[in-house]
Design a protein around this motif. Structure first.
Motif, PDB file in Angstrom:
ATOM      1  N   ASN A   1       0.826  -1.206   0.000  1.00  8.56           N
ATOM      2  CA  ASN A   1       0.000   0.000   0.000  1.00  8.56           C
ATOM      3  C   ASN A   1       0.859   1.254   0.000  1.00  8.56           C
ATOM      4  O   ASN A   1       0.517   2.269   0.609  1.00  8.56           O
ATOM      5  N   ALA A   2       1.977   1.176  -0.687  1.00  8.91           N
ATOM      6  CA  ALA A   2       2.920   2.290  -0.782  1.00  8.91           C
ATOM      7  C   ALA A   2       2.371   3.349  -1.733  1.00  8.91           C
ATOM      8  O   ALA A   2       1.370   3.127  -2.408  1.00  8.91           O
ATOM      9  N   GLY A   3       3.042   4.484  -1.792  1.00  6.21           N
ATOM     10  CA  GLY A   3       2.669   5.541  -2.719  1.00  6.21           C
ATOM     11  C   GLY A   3       1.560   6.430  -2.221  1.00  6.21           C
ATOM     12  O   GLY A   3       0.680   6.802  -2.987  1.00  6.21           O
ATOM     13  N   GLN A   4       1.585   6.792  -0.962  1.00  3.56           N
ATOM     14  CA  GLN A   4       0.545   7.651  -0.403  1.00  3.56           C
ATOM     15  C   GLN A   4       0.518   9.036  -1.049  1.00  3.56           C
ATOM     16  O   GLN A   4      -0.524   9.657  -1.142  1.00  3.56           O
ATOM     17  N   PHE A   5       1.684   9.542  -1.469  1.00  2.00           N
ATOM     18  CA  PHE A   5       1.768  10.893  -2.019  1.00  2.00           C
ATOM     19  C   PHE A   5       2.393  10.870  -3.415  1.00  2.00           C
ATOM     20  O   PHE A   5       3.331  11.588  -3.705  1.00  2.00           O
ATOM     21  N   GLY A   6       1.868  10.019  -4.272  1.00  2.00           N
ATOM     22  CA  GLY A   6       2.396   9.887  -5.624  1.00  2.00           C
ATOM     23  C   GLY A   6       2.770   8.445  -5.895  1.00  2.00           C
ATOM     24  O   GLY A   6       2.530   7.562  -5.075  1.00  2.00           O
ATOM     25  N   PRO A   7       3.365   8.204  -7.048  1.00  2.00           N
ATOM     26  CA  PRO A   7       3.749   6.826  -7.391  1.00  2.00           C
ATOM     27  C   PRO A   7       4.725   6.254  -6.366  1.00  2.00           C
ATOM     28  O   PRO A   7       5.608   6.947  -5.867  1.00  2.00           O
ATOM     29  N   ALA A   8       4.539   4.989  -6.047  1.00  2.00           N
ATOM     30  CA  ALA A   8       5.392   4.323  -5.052  1.00  2.00           C
ATOM     31  C   ALA A   8       6.770   4.039  -5.624  1.00  2.00           C
ATOM     32  O   ALA A   8       6.895   3.602  -6.772  1.00  2.00           O
ATOM     33  N   SER A   9       7.798   4.266  -4.830  1.00  2.00           N
ATOM     34  CA  SER A   9       9.150   3.876  -5.220  1.00  2.00           C
ATOM     35  C   SER A   9       9.294   2.369  -5.039  1.00  2.00           C
ATOM     36  O   SER A   9       8.534   1.744  -4.291  1.00  2.00           O
ATOM     37  N   PHE A  10      10.271   1.794  -5.705  1.00  2.00           N
ATOM     38  CA  PHE A  10      10.534   0.373  -5.528  1.00  2.00           C
ATOM     39  C   PHE A  10      10.874   0.077  -4.073  1.00  2.00           C
ATOM     40  O   PHE A  10      10.418  -0.918  -3.505  1.00  2.00           O
ATOM     41  N   ALA A  11      11.636   0.961  -3.442  1.00  2.00           N
ATOM     42  CA  ALA A  11      12.033   0.753  -2.036  1.00  2.00           C
ATOM     43  C   ALA A  11      10.814   0.640  -1.133  1.00  2.00           C
ATOM     44  O   ALA A  11      10.810  -0.161  -0.191  1.00  2.00           O
ATOM     45  N   ASP A  12       9.761   1.406  -1.415  1.00  2.00           N
ATOM     46  CA  ASP A  12       8.554   1.361  -0.581  1.00  2.00           C
ATOM     47  C   ASP A  12       7.629   0.205  -0.945  1.00  2.00           C
ATOM     48  O   ASP A  12       6.912  -0.316  -0.092  1.00  2.00           O
ATOM     49  N   ALA A  13       7.609  -0.199  -2.214  1.00  2.00           N
ATOM     50  CA  ALA A  13       6.684  -1.235  -2.677  1.00  2.00           C
ATOM     51  C   ALA A  13       7.281  -2.637  -2.649  1.00  2.00           C
ATOM     52  O   ALA A  13       6.551  -3.618  -2.774  1.00  2.00           O
ATOM     53  N   ARG A  14       8.576  -2.773  -2.484  1.00  2.00           N
ATOM     54  CA  ARG A  14       9.228  -4.079  -2.610  1.00  2.00           C
ATOM     55  C   ARG A  14       8.840  -5.027  -1.477  1.00  2.00           C
ATOM     56  O   ARG A  14       8.531  -4.622  -0.361  1.00  2.00           O
ATOM     57  N   PHE A  15       8.897  -6.305  -1.830  1.00  2.00           N
ATOM     58  CA  PHE A  15       8.653  -7.372  -0.859  1.00  2.00           C
ATOM     59  C   PHE A  15       9.383  -8.614  -1.321  1.00  2.00           C
ATOM     60  O   PHE A  15       9.728  -8.759  -2.485  1.00  2.00           O
ATOM     61  N   ASN A  16       9.605  -9.507  -0.388  1.00  2.00           N
ATOM     62  CA  ASN A  16      10.225 -10.794  -0.665  1.00  2.00           C
ATOM     63  C   ASN A  16       9.164 -11.859  -0.387  1.00  2.00           C
ATOM     64  O   ASN A  16       8.722 -12.002   0.752  1.00  2.00           O
ATOM     65  N   PRO A  17       8.724 -12.612  -1.398  1.00  2.00           N
ATOM     66  CA  PRO A  17       7.657 -13.590  -1.178  1.00  2.00           C
ATOM     67  C   PRO A  17       8.029 -14.699  -0.200  1.00  2.00           C
ATOM     68  O   PRO A  17       7.141 -15.364   0.338  1.00  2.00           O
ATOM     69  N   ALA A  18       9.305 -14.880   0.069  1.00  2.00           N
ATOM     70  CA  ALA A  18       9.714 -15.897   1.042  1.00  2.00           C
ATOM     71  C   ALA A  18       9.407 -15.446   2.469  1.00  2.00           C
ATOM     72  O   ALA A  18       9.409 -16.257   3.386  1.00  2.00           O
ATOM     73  N   GLU A  19       9.119 -14.160   2.650  1.00  2.00           N
ATOM     74  CA  GLU A  19       8.912 -13.611   3.987  1.00  2.00           C
ATOM     75  C   GLU A  19       7.449 -13.381   4.344  1.00  2.00           C
ATOM     76  O   GLU A  19       7.143 -12.946   5.451  1.00  2.00           O
ATOM     77  N   LEU A  20       6.514 -13.621   3.424  1.00  2.00           N
ATOM     78  CA  LEU A  20       5.100 -13.465   3.720  1.00  2.00           C
ATOM     79  C   LEU A  20       4.278 -14.396   2.850  1.00  2.00           C
ATOM     80  O   LEU A  20       4.757 -14.919   1.853  1.00  2.00           O
ATOM     81  N   THR A  21       3.047 -14.622   3.259  1.00  2.00           N
ATOM     82  CA  THR A  21       2.173 -15.513   2.503  1.00  2.00           C
ATOM     83  C   THR A  21       0.955 -14.786   1.948  1.00  2.00           C
ATOM     84  O   THR A  21       0.269 -15.321   1.089  1.00  2.00           O
ATOM     85  N   GLU A  22       0.665 -13.595   2.453  1.00  4.60           N
ATOM     86  CA  GLU A  22      -0.495 -12.824   2.009  1.00  4.60           C
ATOM     87  C   GLU A  22      -0.120 -11.364   1.826  1.00  4.60           C
ATOM     88  O   GLU A  22       0.754 -10.855   2.531  1.00  4.60           O
TER      89      GLU A  22
END
Length: 138
Positions: A111-132
């Protein structure tokens, strides 16, 4: 409130073995209009995300309710980011007003990008670290 679950096993063809892959269930919520399509793009790595090119997975879904469930399987280890837009008028782009503010809904992983397009740093995730992951369109 109607909840629509689209059963989709979006399996990516990768060379990694099963022990090196992860799965994640993505739910997109707060779909307000009943027309158009939801465009979903999964990017692997910052360069592809920043250039908005070569998504690892690009999917389009007809709108059928106020939410959408997308199971992603066989994701190799790494960093990813998601972009979603609700193309209400099916013109293939995110429409904006005269000031450049979006007039159609959009969202990003985390849910990144509160004030414009989200940067990769804010939107990134590692699927090995979460399931949902929940993405709330705005």
């Amino acid at each position: 409130m109607k909840y629509t679950s689209l059963i989709l096993a979006a399996s990516l063809a990768w060379t990694a073995s099963a022990s090196e892959t992860s799965s994640i269930d993505v739910t997109i919520s707060n779909i307000k209009a009943s027309s158009g399509q939801i465009k979903f793009a999964l990017f692997r790595g910052q360069e592809n995300y920043d250039n908005n090119s070569s998504p690892a997975l690009a999917l389009t879904f007809p709108v059928d309710g106020d939410s959408l469930h997308i199971p992603l399987t066989d994701l190799p280890a790494g960093e990813y980011a998601i972009r979603v837009m609700h193309d209400e008028n099916n013109n293939g782009k995110l429409d904006t007003n005269l000031l450049g503010m979006p007039t159609e809904q959009y969202g990003f992983s985390n849910n990144a990008g509160q004030f414009g397009p989200a940067s990769f740093a804010d939107a990134r995730f590692n699927p090995a670290e979460l399931t949902e992951m929940q993405i709330r369109l705005r």
